[in-house]
Design a protein around this motif. Structure first.
Motif, PDB file in Angstrom:
ATOM      1  N   VAL A  73      -6.032   1.122   0.848  1.00 38.37           N
ATOM      2  CA  VAL A  73      -6.761   0.517  -0.284  1.00 38.37           C
ATOM      3  C   VAL A  73      -5.725  -0.011  -1.278  1.00 38.37           C
ATOM      4  O   VAL A  73      -4.691   0.627  -1.502  1.00 38.37           O
ATOM      5  CB  VAL A  73      -7.654   1.591  -0.979  1.00 38.37           C
ATOM      6  CG1 VAL A  73      -8.386   1.006  -2.175  1.00 38.37           C
ATOM      7  CG2 VAL A  73      -8.618   2.210   0.024  1.00 38.37           C
ATOM      8  N   LEU A  74      -6.012  -1.161  -1.884  1.00 36.49           N
ATOM      9  CA  LEU A  74      -5.082  -1.709  -2.883  1.00 36.49           C
ATOM     10  C   LEU A  74      -5.502  -1.241  -4.281  1.00 36.49           C
ATOM     11  O   LEU A  74      -6.553  -1.641  -4.791  1.00 36.49           O
ATOM     12  CB  LEU A  74      -5.093  -3.244  -2.819  1.00 36.49           C
ATOM     13  CG  LEU A  74      -4.129  -3.922  -3.791  1.00 36.49           C
ATOM     14  CD1 LEU A  74      -2.690  -3.819  -3.306  1.00 36.49           C
ATOM     15  CD2 LEU A  74      -4.491  -5.390  -3.975  1.00 36.49           C
ATOM     16  N   GLN A  75      -4.676  -0.397  -4.897  1.00 32.63           N
ATOM     17  CA  GLN A  75      -4.963   0.077  -6.249  1.00 32.63           C
ATOM     18  C   GLN A  75      -4.361  -0.928  -7.252  1.00 32.63           C
ATOM     19  O   GLN A  75      -3.186  -1.272  -7.141  1.00 32.63           O
ATOM     20  CB  GLN A  75      -4.342   1.462  -6.487  1.00 32.63           C
ATOM     21  CG  GLN A  75      -5.180   2.624  -5.990  1.00 32.63           C
ATOM     22  CD  GLN A  75      -5.071   2.869  -4.494  1.00 32.63           C
ATOM     23  OE1 GLN A  75      -4.125   2.422  -3.848  1.00 32.63           O
ATOM     24  NE2 GLN A  75      -6.039   3.565  -3.925  1.00 32.63           N
ATOM     25  N   ASP A  95       0.858  -1.190   0.000  1.00 36.01           N
ATOM     26  CA  ASP A  95       0.000   0.000   0.000  1.00 36.01           C
ATOM     27  C   ASP A  95       0.896   1.242   0.000  1.00 36.01           C
ATOM     28  O   ASP A  95       1.040   1.936   1.007  1.00 36.01           O
ATOM     29  CB  ASP A  95      -0.899  -0.035   1.247  1.00 36.01           C
ATOM     30  CG  ASP A  95      -1.872   1.128   1.263  1.00 36.01           C
ATOM     31  OD1 ASP A  95      -2.072   1.775   0.217  1.00 36.01           O
ATOM     32  OD2 ASP A  95      -2.436   1.388   2.342  1.00 36.01           O
ATOM     33  N   GLU A 112      -0.398  -0.291  -7.617  1.00 41.47           N
ATOM     34  CA  GLU A 112       0.243  -1.066  -6.542  1.00 41.47           C
ATOM     35  C   GLU A 112       0.346  -2.551  -6.880  1.00 41.47           C
ATOM     36  O   GLU A 112       1.255  -3.235  -6.408  1.00 41.47           O
ATOM     37  CB  GLU A 112      -0.530  -0.846  -5.230  1.00 41.47           C
ATOM     38  CG  GLU A 112      -0.400   0.608  -4.780  1.00 41.47           C
ATOM     39  CD  GLU A 112      -1.255   0.978  -3.588  1.00 41.47           C
ATOM     40  OE1 GLU A 112      -0.977   2.033  -2.978  1.00 41.47           O
ATOM     41  OE2 GLU A 112      -2.207   0.247  -3.240  1.00 41.47           O
ATOM     42  N   ASP A 169      -3.107   4.580   1.771  1.00 37.92           N
ATOM     43  CA  ASP A 169      -4.532   4.915   1.962  1.00 37.92           C
ATOM     44  C   ASP A 169      -5.369   3.720   2.430  1.00 37.92           C
ATOM     45  O   ASP A 169      -6.590   3.805   2.517  1.00 37.92           O
ATOM     46  CB  ASP A 169      -5.128   5.530   0.684  1.00 37.92           C
ATOM     47  CG  ASP A 169      -5.190   4.529  -0.468  1.00 37.92           C
ATOM     48  OD1 ASP A 169      -4.622   3.416  -0.333  1.00 37.92           O
ATOM     49  OD2 ASP A 169      -5.804   4.845  -1.497  1.00 37.92           O
ATOM     50  N   ASN A 222       0.732   4.249  -1.241  1.00 41.08           N
ATOM     51  CA  ASN A 222       0.248   5.597  -0.915  1.00 41.08           C
ATOM     52  C   ASN A 222      -0.374   5.643   0.474  1.00 41.08           C
ATOM     53  O   ASN A 222      -0.890   6.672   0.895  1.00 41.08           O
ATOM     54  CB  ASN A 222      -0.716   6.121  -1.987  1.00 41.08           C
ATOM     55  CG  ASN A 222      -1.984   5.280  -2.076  1.00 41.08           C
ATOM     56  OD1 ASN A 222      -2.119   4.285  -1.359  1.00 41.08           O
ATOM     57  ND2 ASN A 222      -2.899   5.676  -2.934  1.00 41.08           N
TER      58      ASN A 222
HETATM   59 CA    CA Z   1      -3.112   2.131  -1.751  1.00 36.06          CA
END
Ligand code: CA
Ligand code: BGC
Length: 354
Positions: free
Chosen positions: A186-188, A180, A250, A184, A182
């Motif tokens: 959340v997995l982009q 992760d 990511e 956040d 960034n």
């Molecule tokens: Ca992320």
């Protein structure tokens, strides 16, 4: 079920092309010994590939050739394997199937170009009493049920998706900060998809992500696109995404290894400090090398050799008039499923040897 090998009618059972030049009497003897009431000692297999220009399929065809040679020396019987390259054209493949039947092939093994063409091929094979083994590209249930001489050999696409998703889930749980980037929570990700409509594209795409969300990971899809199992097409998609999202990607999910290698090609073209985590499916030889070098985080072993072995075992049983359920693990009378396995740096050794 009618089987040509038992009930072969004289005019429809022709020898392979190479024998047609034999003098008439000798040719007639070949025909009589091949098609008479007695046991035919020569097995002819017609294998139709959707395209030979596919890393997984061409490796599988090589495995089948090798296994046929082993079976020949093991059984002392003559086995001829005809391999046809459909070049991604269903009409080309139809002609090849017609030719196999005209040549008197005893069993047909078909890797469909277009899964919806199964019914036509099934009807042709049934009309000639020739057993038919579909593989890798799965016809719908209704087509498999058309005749009891139809089989499917493959691997459960849903399982490969789940195993691929679990590879990423484990990485997330083990070292979430690394993944992760960034921060956040959340997995982009981006998703490289195989051919649209292929069961493996649809189910791998769905179940890889489901494994993560079921595991409590929030995900965000940045982009997805079909790259048709193809390395160059995948490299082009990935290059575009890198321009658009840069280090925001990511994880790269790829429905197969060739496309994952395409993503790696694109990354290698644009030097950067950190690479996204990349996962594939198949465990092809170049993918195993990429796992070893750390460029590919992991893959899911698609047992092409096991599938080739099952095709051959099934073929031999059918030819010998034996119960196929004694030769292979048959489900619902028609299906043979080979299991998938996860591959990472930790267990890579086991797969090098195969
Ligand atoms: Ca992320
Ligand atoms: C493999 C792909 C291959 C496709 C062909 C899939 O099971 O994972 O690599 O291109 O089959 O149908």
């Amino acid at each position: 079920m009618r089987r040509r090998i038992k009930n072969c009618s004289f005019p429809s059972c022709r020898p392979p092309a190479g024998r047609r030049g034999l003098p008439a009497l000798l040719a007639a003897l070949v025909l009589l010994s091949g098609c008479g009431g007695g046991k035919d000692d020569s097995l002819r297999i017609g294998a139709a590939l959707y395209t030979q220009d596919d890393t997984f399929i061409s490796a599988m065809a090589q495995d089948l050739e090798g296994l046929v040679r082993e079976a020949e020396s093991g059984t002392g019987k003559k086995i001829t394997l005809f391999i046809a390259d459909g070049k991604s054209s269903q009409s080309t493949q139809m002609d090849q199937v017609d030719r196999f039947l005209a040549r008197g092939c005893d069993v047909l093994c078909v890797n469909l170009v277009d899964r919806t063409a199964a019914a036509v091929i099934a009807d042709k094979a049934e009309a000639e009493g020739v057993p038919l083994v579909f593989f890798n590209r799965q016809p719908v249930e209704e087509d498999i049920q058309r005749w009891d001489g139809i089989y499917y050999v493959g691997a459960d696409a849903r399982e490969s998706g789940e195993l691929q998703g679990e590879l990423v889930l484990d990485a997330w749980r083990r070292d979430r900060e690394a993944l992760d980037r960034n921060g956040d929570g959340v997995l982009q990700y981006v998703m490289l998809e195989g051919e649209p409509g292929h069961q493996d594209s649809l189910l791998r795409t769905e179940y890889s992500i489901k494994a993560l969300t079921d595991g409590g990971v929030e995900v965000e899809k940045l982009a997805n696109e079909a790259a048709n199992w193809n390395r160059a097409q995948a490299a082009a998609r990935m290059a575009q995404w890198l321009e658009e999202f840069g280090d925001g990607i990511e994880t790269v999910f790829s429905n197969n290894d060739d496309m994952a290698l395409g993503a790696i090609d694109a990354l290698a073209d644009t030097p950067r400090d950190r690479w996204p985590l990349i996962v594939g499916v198949d465990a092809t030889a170049p993918a195993l090398e990429a796992v070893a070098s750390g460029q590919l985080y992991g893959t899911v072993h698609n047992d092409g050799r096991g599938q080739a072995q099952a095709i051959l075992d099934l073929t031999l049983a059918l030819w010998n008039g034996e119960d196929p359920a004694q030769a292979v693990d048959l489900e619902e009378g028609h299906y043979v499923w080979l299991p998938y396995r996860q591959v990472t740096l930790e267990n890579l050794e086991e797969f090098w040897k195969e």
